[in-house]
Design a protein around this motif. Structure first.
Motif, mmCIF file in Angstrom:
data_model
loop_
_atom_site.group_PDB
_atom_site.id
_atom_site.type_symbol
_atom_site.label_atom_id
_atom_site.label_comp_id
_atom_site.label_asym_id
_atom_site.label_seq_id
_atom_site.Cartn_x
_atom_site.Cartn_y
_atom_site.Cartn_z
ATOM 1 N N ALA A 146 -3.736 55.376 87.984
ATOM 2 C CA ALA A 146 -2.328 55.523 87.636
ATOM 3 C C ALA A 146 -2.185 55.950 86.177
ATOM 4 O O ALA A 146 -3.095 55.778 85.358
ATOM 5 C CB ALA A 146 -1.593 54.204 87.877
ATOM 6 N N GLN A 147 -1.032 56.518 85.862
ATOM 7 C CA GLN A 147 -0.700 56.869 84.483
ATOM 8 C C GLN A 147 0.160 55.747 83.892
ATOM 9 O O GLN A 147 0.970 55.150 84.594
ATOM 10 C CB GLN A 147 0.086 58.181 84.443
ATOM 11 N N PHE A 148 0.002 55.478 82.581
ATOM 12 C CA PHE A 148 0.870 54.476 81.978
ATOM 13 C C PHE A 148 1.285 54.874 80.570
ATOM 14 O O PHE A 148 0.583 55.587 79.860
ATOM 15 C CB PHE A 148 0.228 53.084 81.982
ATOM 16 N N ILE A 149 2.475 54.382 80.210
ATOM 17 C CA ILE A 149 2.992 54.473 78.846
ATOM 18 C C ILE A 149 3.076 53.046 78.315
ATOM 19 O O ILE A 149 3.480 52.126 79.031
ATOM 20 C CB ILE A 149 4.374 55.149 78.826
ATOM 21 N N GLU A 150 2.665 52.851 77.059
ATOM 22 C CA GLU A 150 2.729 51.524 76.460
ATOM 23 C C GLU A 150 3.200 51.647 75.016
ATOM 24 O O GLU A 150 2.662 52.442 74.244
ATOM 25 C CB GLU A 150 1.370 50.816 76.523
ATOM 26 N N PHE A 151 4.234 50.859 74.686
ATOM 27 C CA PHE A 151 4.811 50.868 73.330
ATOM 28 C C PHE A 151 5.193 52.285 72.897
ATOM 29 O O PHE A 151 5.011 52.670 71.747
ATOM 30 C CB PHE A 151 3.841 50.238 72.321
ATOM 31 N N GLY A 152 5.714 53.085 73.859
ATOM 32 C CA GLY A 152 6.182 54.418 73.550
ATOM 33 C C GLY A 152 5.096 55.468 73.439
ATOM 34 O O GLY A 152 5.387 56.625 73.117
ATOM 35 N N GLU A 153 3.861 55.095 73.700
ATOM 36 C CA GLU A 153 2.750 56.043 73.591
ATOM 37 C C GLU A 153 2.154 56.324 74.965
ATOM 38 O O GLU A 153 2.172 55.488 75.848
ATOM 39 C CB GLU A 153 1.672 55.489 72.659
ATOM 40 N N GLY A 154 1.599 57.530 75.124
ATOM 41 C CA GLY A 154 1.004 57.930 76.381
ATOM 42 C C GLY A 154 1.673 59.197 76.903
ATOM 43 O O GLY A 154 2.404 59.869 76.175
ATOM 44 N N GLU A 158 -7.508 43.648 82.197
ATOM 45 C CA GLU A 158 -7.680 42.284 81.707
ATOM 46 C C GLU A 158 -6.734 42.075 80.535
ATOM 47 O O GLU A 158 -6.170 43.030 79.992
ATOM 48 C CB GLU A 158 -9.132 42.039 81.310
ATOM 49 N N PHE A 159 -6.554 40.828 80.112
ATOM 50 C CA PHE A 159 -5.544 40.499 79.115
ATOM 51 C C PHE A 159 -6.184 39.881 77.881
ATOM 52 O O PHE A 159 -6.828 38.830 77.968
ATOM 53 C CB PHE A 159 -4.514 39.530 79.701
ATOM 54 N N ALA A 160 -5.987 40.549 76.741
ATOM 55 C CA ALA A 160 -6.491 40.016 75.477
ATOM 56 C C ALA A 160 -5.518 40.313 74.331
ATOM 57 O O ALA A 160 -5.861 40.125 73.170
ATOM 58 C CB ALA A 160 -7.860 40.604 75.159
ATOM 59 N N ARG A 161 -4.309 40.777 74.679
ATOM 60 C CA ARG A 161 -3.303 41.155 73.672
ATOM 61 C C ARG A 161 -1.973 41.317 74.391
ATOM 62 O O ARG A 161 -1.907 41.215 75.620
ATOM 63 C CB ARG A 161 -3.695 42.472 73.007
ATOM 64 N N GLU A 162 -0.902 41.575 73.613
ATOM 65 C CA GLU A 162 0.379 41.884 74.235
ATOM 66 C C GLU A 162 0.226 43.097 75.147
ATOM 67 O O GLU A 162 -0.374 44.100 74.765
ATOM 68 C CB GLU A 162 1.449 42.161 73.177
ATOM 69 N N THR A 163 0.759 42.987 76.356
ATOM 70 C CA THR A 163 0.635 44.037 77.367
ATOM 71 C C THR A 163 2.029 44.417 77.836
ATOM 72 O O THR A 163 2.812 43.553 78.233
ATOM 73 C CB THR A 163 -0.192 43.534 78.561
ATOM 74 N N ASP A 164 2.352 45.708 77.766
ATOM 75 C CA ASP A 164 3.660 46.182 78.216
ATOM 76 C C ASP A 164 3.483 47.592 78.763
ATOM 77 O O ASP A 164 3.928 48.571 78.178
ATOM 78 C CB ASP A 164 4.664 46.152 77.065
ATOM 79 N N MET A 165 2.812 47.673 79.902
ATOM 80 C CA MET A 165 2.436 48.954 80.486
ATOM 81 C C MET A 165 3.429 49.352 81.576
ATOM 82 O O MET A 165 3.679 48.593 82.511
ATOM 83 C CB MET A 165 1.033 48.869 81.084
ATOM 84 N N VAL A 166 3.990 50.557 81.436
ATOM 85 C CA VAL A 166 4.880 51.120 82.447
ATOM 86 C C VAL A 166 4.093 52.186 83.191
ATOM 87 O O VAL A 166 3.748 53.232 82.629
ATOM 88 C CB VAL A 166 6.142 51.714 81.805
ATOM 89 N N TYR A 167 3.779 51.908 84.461
ATOM 90 C CA TYR A 167 2.898 52.773 85.253
ATOM 91 C C TYR A 167 3.709 53.711 86.145
ATOM 92 O O TYR A 167 4.752 53.334 86.694
ATOM 93 C CB TYR A 167 2.007 51.927 86.168
ATOM 94 N N THR A 168 3.186 54.918 86.316
ATOM 95 C CA THR A 168 3.663 55.827 87.352
ATOM 96 C C THR A 168 2.450 56.317 88.143
ATOM 97 O O THR A 168 1.306 56.102 87.745
ATOM 98 C CB THR A 168 4.413 57.030 86.753
ATOM 99 N N CYS A 204 5.526 50.881 88.395
ATOM 100 C CA CYS A 204 5.548 49.431 88.245
ATOM 101 C C CYS A 204 5.315 49.090 86.780
ATOM 102 O O CYS A 204 4.891 49.932 85.985
ATOM 103 C CB CYS A 204 4.526 48.743 89.149
ATOM 104 N N VAL A 205 5.597 47.859 86.431
ATOM 105 C CA VAL A 205 5.497 47.405 85.048
ATOM 106 C C VAL A 205 4.618 46.169 85.002
ATOM 107 O O VAL A 205 4.789 45.233 85.796
ATOM 108 C CB VAL A 205 6.891 47.081 84.469
ATOM 109 N N LEU A 206 3.670 46.162 84.063
ATOM 110 C CA LEU A 206 2.777 45.027 83.852
ATOM 111 C C LEU A 206 3.048 44.483 82.454
ATOM 112 O O LEU A 206 2.973 45.230 81.474
ATOM 113 C CB LEU A 206 1.320 45.463 83.989
ATOM 114 N N TRP A 207 3.351 43.160 82.357
ATOM 115 C CA TRP A 207 3.827 42.621 81.076
ATOM 116 C C TRP A 207 3.294 41.219 80.832
ATOM 117 O O TRP A 207 3.271 40.382 81.732
ATOM 118 C CB TRP A 207 5.353 42.590 81.080
ATOM 119 N N ASN A 208 2.842 41.010 79.604
ATOM 120 C CA ASN A 208 2.595 39.667 79.075
ATOM 121 C C ASN A 208 2.901 39.713 77.576
ATOM 122 O O ASN A 208 2.399 40.588 76.872
ATOM 123 C CB ASN A 208 1.152 39.224 79.303
ATOM 124 N N PRO A 209 3.736 38.811 77.063
ATOM 125 C CA PRO A 209 4.204 38.928 75.677
ATOM 126 C C PRO A 209 3.180 38.540 74.625
ATOM 127 O O PRO A 209 3.348 38.879 73.448
ATOM 128 C CB PRO A 209 5.400 37.972 75.639
#
Length: 283
Positions: free
Chosen positions: A177-185, A194-204, A229-234
């Motif tokens: 899938a393609q994703f944009i995160e924090f306005g980049e991509g 996997e999770f090791a930081r803030e995650t805010d991925m918007v997938y298409t 879909c959106v994958l998020w952890n603050p």
């Protein structure tokens, strides 16, 4: 008030009304405010929903957890004065139907369009959500165009899911899938997340099924009429800024949201309907 043998209308101490479901298949809570499901416990299994321990269930305020409905836009509107994630989360929806069979409890609600300022949504339409509760949870959000012109919208079923340790949690099925995160991509997702930081991925261009491996078991999340879909952890810093969210609660939750965003925007022609569906279950 009882709607069926297993469904009754209850009220929080703060006055919010909700459907309380206690069926042989599951337990659930669905608030009329926002048509927001906050609990889904299949019989013999753990709750599939996460809600903050700081949640205080106030009128006019979306619950921090469960499945807030983001409509008719997801995220921040191009007009910065408009509310984030749309206008459906804080409105009291109308109960339409409760049907109980041996296979499932089905609860339908509709958004009273008279409550929506036509500055935000000038279109003639109907918005309904149906919850199908069995050993799995299915949510179906349907937009129907009652006017003479097509309309477009973005939306999401902002699903908060539980884990006992986000650092030991993986999301599979987003590869390619393609994703944009924090306005980049956009970037391409190569491996398991996997999770090791803030995650805010918007997938298409996302596959219709993902699996979330947690220390407590595997959760399957599937979608229909949605390739985004959106994958998020603050994570740490943002957790301290969120309302109704304890500083350490990022360790016990994540969001994986069925959506129609970016190039997956939903366009509904006159007389037609579009249904965004998500299904969540323990494997």
């Amino acid at each position: 008030m009882e709607f069926s043998e297993s469904v009754k209308l209850a009220r929080t101490e703060t006055g919010l009304e909700y459907f309380e479901v206690n069926s042989p298949l599951c337990q659930a809570k669905i608030f009329l405010q926002g048509a927001q499901l906050t609990e889904f416990i299949p019989t013999g299994k753990a709750d599939l929903m996460w809600v903050s321990a700081d949640e205080d269930y106030q009128e006019g305020k979306s619950v921090r957890g469960g499945i807030p409905i983001c409509w008719p836009w997801f995220g921040t509107h191009e007009n910065p004065d408009w509310p984030a994630h749309g206008v459906a989360r804080k409105v009291v929806w109308r109960a339409e139907q409760v049907i109980e069979t041996a296979e499932a409890v089905r609860i339908s609600l509709s958004l009273p369009m008279v409550m929506i300022d036509d500055t935000y949504w000038p279109h003639e339409s109907r918005l309904e959500v149906e919850f199908i509760l069995s050993d799995a949870l299915e949510v179906r959000l349907t937009n129907t165009n009652l006017g003479n012109e097509p309309f477009s919208l973005t939306q999401a079923l902002h699903t908060y899911l539980p884990t006992s340790d986000i650092k030991a949690t993986q999301v599979d099925g987003l590869q390619g899938a393609q994703f944009i995160e924090f306005g980049e991509g956009p970037f391409k997702q190569d491996g398991i997340v996997e999770f090791a930081r803030e995650t805010d991925m918007v997938y298409t261009q996302a596959a219709p099924v993902q699996t979330i491996r947690t220390p407590d078991g595997v959760i399957e999340v599937s979608r229909e009429n949605s390739t985004s879909c959106v994958l998020w952890n603050p994570w740490i810093a943002k957790s301290k800024r969120l309302s109704n969210f304890q500083d350490e609660e990022y360790l016990g939750m994540l969001c994986l949201e069925a959506a129609n965003v970016l190039e997956d925007i939903a366009t509904v022609e006159p007389g037609q309907s579009h249904t965004l569906m998500t299904k969540v279950r323990w494997l």
